[in-house]
Scaffold this motif. Structure first.
Motif, PDB file in Angstrom:
ATOM      1  N   GLU A 155       0.844  -1.188  -0.110  1.00  0.00           N
ATOM      2  CA  GLU A 155       0.014  -0.089  -0.094  1.00  0.00           C
ATOM      3  C   GLU A 155       0.835   1.517  -0.030  1.00  0.00           C
ATOM      4  OE1 GLU A 155      -2.637   0.236   3.175  1.00  0.00           O
ATOM      5  OE2 GLU A 155      -3.707  -2.076   2.503  1.00  0.00           O
ATOM      6  N   GLU A 156       1.728   1.156   1.078  1.00  0.00           N
ATOM      7  CA  GLU A 156       2.800   2.443   0.785  1.00  0.00           C
ATOM      8  C   GLU A 156       4.151   1.856   1.210  1.00  0.00           C
ATOM      9  OE1 GLU A 156       1.639   5.237   4.153  1.00  0.00           O
ATOM     10  OE2 GLU A 156      -0.537   4.605   3.856  1.00  0.00           O
ATOM     11  N   GLU A 157       5.273   2.476   1.388  1.00  0.00           N
ATOM     12  CA  GLU A 157       6.629   2.148   1.307  1.00  0.00           C
ATOM     13  C   GLU A 157       6.748   1.189   2.651  1.00  0.00           C
ATOM     14  OE1 GLU A 157      11.141   3.733   1.746  1.00  0.00           O
ATOM     15  OE2 GLU A 157       9.352   5.362   1.815  1.00  0.00           O
ATOM     16  N   PHE A 158       6.044   1.194   3.759  1.00  0.00           N
ATOM     17  CA  PHE A 158       6.246   0.264   4.770  1.00  0.00           C
ATOM     18  C   PHE A 158       4.839  -0.320   5.191  1.00  0.00           C
ATOM     19  CE2 PHE A 158       9.765   3.514   5.249  1.00  0.00           C
ATOM     20  CZ  PHE A 158      10.652   2.784   4.942  1.00  0.00           C
ATOM     21  N   VAL A 159       3.996  -0.342   4.194  1.00  0.00           N
ATOM     22  CA  VAL A 159       2.557  -1.045   4.857  1.00  0.00           C
ATOM     23  C   VAL A 159       2.166  -2.000   3.569  1.00  0.00           C
ATOM     24  CG1 VAL A 159       0.084  -0.618   5.307  1.00  0.00           C
ATOM     25  CG2 VAL A 159       1.842   1.256   5.626  1.00  0.00           C
ATOM     26  N   PHE A 160       2.199  -3.289   4.140  1.00  0.00           N
ATOM     27  CA  PHE A 160       1.744  -4.230   3.295  1.00  0.00           C
ATOM     28  C   PHE A 160       0.447  -5.229   3.608  1.00  0.00           C
ATOM     29  CE2 PHE A 160       6.224  -3.678   3.565  1.00  0.00           C
ATOM     30  CZ  PHE A 160       6.640  -3.964   2.205  1.00  0.00           C
ATOM     31  N   THR A 161      -0.390  -5.535   2.646  1.00  0.00           N
ATOM     32  CA  THR A 161      -1.417  -6.327   3.056  1.00  0.00           C
ATOM     33  C   THR A 161      -1.211  -7.646   2.263  1.00  0.00           C
ATOM     34  OG1 THR A 161      -2.787  -5.453   1.177  1.00  0.00           O
ATOM     35  CG2 THR A 161      -3.010  -4.465   3.369  1.00  0.00           C
ATOM     36  N   ALA A 162      -1.849  -8.842   3.006  1.00  0.00           N
ATOM     37  CA  ALA A 162      -1.894  -9.969   2.404  1.00  0.00           C
ATOM     38  C   ALA A 162      -2.608 -11.026   3.190  1.00  0.00           C
ATOM     39  CB  ALA A 162      -0.430 -10.893   2.455  1.00  0.00           C
ATOM     40  N   GLY A 163      -3.754 -11.707   2.465  1.00  0.00           N
ATOM     41  CA  GLY A 163      -4.601 -12.505   3.134  1.00  0.00           C
ATOM     42  C   GLY A 163      -5.425 -12.104   4.449  1.00  0.00           C
ATOM     43  N   GLY A 164      -5.841 -11.027   4.352  1.00  0.00           N
ATOM     44  CA  GLY A 164      -6.513 -10.205   5.344  1.00  0.00           C
ATOM     45  C   GLY A 164      -5.763  -9.797   6.362  1.00  0.00           C
ATOM     46  N   VAL A 165      -4.335  -9.680   6.411  1.00  0.00           N
ATOM     47  CA  VAL A 165      -3.762  -9.067   7.326  1.00  0.00           C
ATOM     48  C   VAL A 165      -2.886  -8.024   6.927  1.00  0.00           C
ATOM     49  CG1 VAL A 165      -1.521  -9.713   8.773  1.00  0.00           C
ATOM     50  CG2 VAL A 165      -3.376 -11.401   8.315  1.00  0.00           C
ATOM     51  N   ARG A 166      -2.706  -7.034   7.481  1.00  0.00           N
ATOM     52  CA  ARG A 166      -1.987  -5.590   7.332  1.00  0.00           C
ATOM     53  C   ARG A 166      -0.732  -5.723   8.069  1.00  0.00           C
ATOM     54  NH1 ARG A 166      -3.357   0.161   8.143  1.00  0.00           N
ATOM     55  NH2 ARG A 166      -2.901   1.241   6.124  1.00  0.00           N
ATOM     56  N   VAL A 167       0.395  -5.434   7.419  1.00  0.00           N
ATOM     57  CA  VAL A 167       1.605  -5.363   8.168  1.00  0.00           C
ATOM     58  C   VAL A 167       2.261  -3.869   8.109  1.00  0.00           C
ATOM     59  CG1 VAL A 167       3.845  -6.724   8.136  1.00  0.00           C
ATOM     60  CG2 VAL A 167       1.900  -7.839   7.545  1.00  0.00           C
ATOM     61  N   LEU A 168       2.612  -3.517   9.111  1.00  0.00           N
ATOM     62  CA  LEU A 168       3.221  -2.134   9.169  1.00  0.00           C
ATOM     63  C   LEU A 168       4.473  -2.163   9.802  1.00  0.00           C
ATOM     64  CD1 LEU A 168      -0.285  -1.824  10.152  1.00  0.00           C
ATOM     65  CD2 LEU A 168       0.588   0.508  10.203  1.00  0.00           C
ATOM     66  N   VAL A 169       5.404  -1.705   8.989  1.00  0.00           N
ATOM     67  CA  VAL A 169       6.792  -1.905   9.413  1.00  0.00           C
ATOM     68  C   VAL A 169       7.348  -0.394  10.096  1.00  0.00           C
ATOM     69  CG1 VAL A 169       9.197  -2.318   8.541  1.00  0.00           C
ATOM     70  CG2 VAL A 169       7.293  -3.413   7.482  1.00  0.00           C
ATOM     71  N   VAL A 170       7.554  -0.490  11.280  1.00  0.00           N
ATOM     72  CA  VAL A 170       7.796   0.739  11.721  1.00  0.00           C
ATOM     73  C   VAL A 170       8.788   0.661  12.899  1.00  0.00           C
ATOM     74  CG1 VAL A 170       5.246   1.411  11.979  1.00  0.00           C
ATOM     75  CG2 VAL A 170       6.111   0.289  13.634  1.00  0.00           C
ATOM     76  N   PRO A 171       9.683   1.663  13.251  1.00  0.00           N
ATOM     77  CA  PRO A 171      10.458   1.838  14.391  1.00  0.00           C
ATOM     78  C   PRO A 171       9.912   1.528  15.598  1.00  0.00           C
ATOM     79  CG  PRO A 171      10.758   3.782  13.039  1.00  0.00           C
ATOM     80  CD  PRO A 171       9.416   3.208  12.554  1.00  0.00           C
ATOM     81  N   GLU A 172      10.443   0.367  16.325  1.00  0.00           N
ATOM     82  CA  GLU A 172       9.889   0.038  17.721  1.00  0.00           C
ATOM     83  C   GLU A 172      10.224   1.166  18.417  1.00  0.00           C
ATOM     84  OE1 GLU A 172       8.139  -1.615  21.158  1.00  0.00           O
ATOM     85  OE2 GLU A 172       7.912  -2.039  18.837  1.00  0.00           O
ATOM     86  N   LYS A 173       8.971   1.665  19.130  1.00  0.00           N
ATOM     87  CA  LYS A 173       9.264   2.779  20.097  1.00  0.00           C
ATOM     88  C   LYS A 173       9.564   2.448  21.283  1.00  0.00           C
ATOM     89  CE  LYS A 173       6.206   6.308  22.510  1.00  0.00           C
ATOM     90  NZ  LYS A 173       4.884   6.849  22.678  1.00  0.00           N
ATOM     91  N   GLY A 174      10.795   2.852  21.705  1.00  0.00           N
ATOM     92  CA  GLY A 174      11.611   2.556  23.211  1.00  0.00           C
ATOM     93  C   GLY A 174      12.203   1.293  22.969  1.00  0.00           C
TER      94      GLY A 174
END
Length: 221
Positions: free
Chosen positions: A140-159
């Motif tokens: 969807e975006e540079e760090f957002v993916f969808t597959a099989g009804g699941v959305r995956v967001l790739v983000v820096p882990e806070k803290g």
């Protein structure tokens, strides 16, 4: 412990008195360095007080019997709401409710936002991640993916969540793959699969470590 303090919380309101060793085991999922201190459990920046029997009115009568474990700060205020997350995570695993600032919530309510995450020492390349996702993958975006009804967001882990301390010697900054979807069992299976493939570890929305898919499901499931 005064009812007012329990209501202010954060407090895990439980339907049965938890075994002392089980309480320590669960807290160590959030902080592997947690230790017993008398009847309490001390984790990073917080103290989980020994369970006390409380009036069911603490949770508006939602539970017939209530054993309350209040979480308090040890020194400075806990980072990233660790005290609240700890109370909610304990309540989820022990079939109870969470109380914070007078508000009662059910951590097992599937309408609440959030989901599991895979914590990684290295951010994966988009191509590598897409190969690991099941079904037709859409970016969807540079760090957002969808597959099989699941959305995956790739983000820096806070803290730096205590549950992920074992990764820190190998990473200056952690990355989180945040998984979102309606099928919790599917999210759990995918999270563990991605963790194995990318040398990470799985945590739930409260940053408790997860090693089995069933740990992401309410106890009654």
């Amino acid at each position: 412990m005064a009812k007012r303090r329990l209501r202010t919380g954060p407090t895990a309101a439980l339907p049965a008195r938890p075994d002392r060793s089980e309480l320590l085991r669960l807290v160590r999922l959030a902080d592997p360095g947690a230790r017993e201190d008398g009847d309490d459990v001390v984790a990073v920046d917080v103290r989980v007080h020994a369970p006390v029997e409380a009036d069911p009115g603490l949770v508006g009568g939602e539970l017939e019997q209530v054993w309350a474990c209040r979480v308090t700060a040890e020194g400075p205020l806990p980072v990233d709401y660790f005290d609240r997350f700890l109370a909610e995570g304990l309540a989820f695993r022990l079939g109870g409710l969470a109380v914070c600032r007078g508000e009662v919530t059910d951590p097992a309510d599937e309408s609440l936002p959030g989901g599991p995450a895979v914590i990684l020492p290295v951010r994966p390349a988009a191509e590598e991640l897409m190969e690991l996702l099941e079904g037709e993958v859409e970016q969807e975006e540079e760090f957002v993916f969808t597959a099989g009804g699941v959305r995956v967001l790739v983000v820096p882990e806070k803290g730096q969540p205590p549950a992920a301390q074992e990764l820190l010697p190998f990473a200056a900054e952690l990355t989180a793959l945040e998984l979102r979807g309606d099928d919790q069992a599917k999210l759990a299976t995918l999270a563990l699969s991605l963790s194995d493939a990318l040398n990470g570890l799985v945590v739930d929305r409260w940053r408790f470590r997860v090693d089995r898919a069933e740990d992401l499901l309410p106890p009654s499931s």
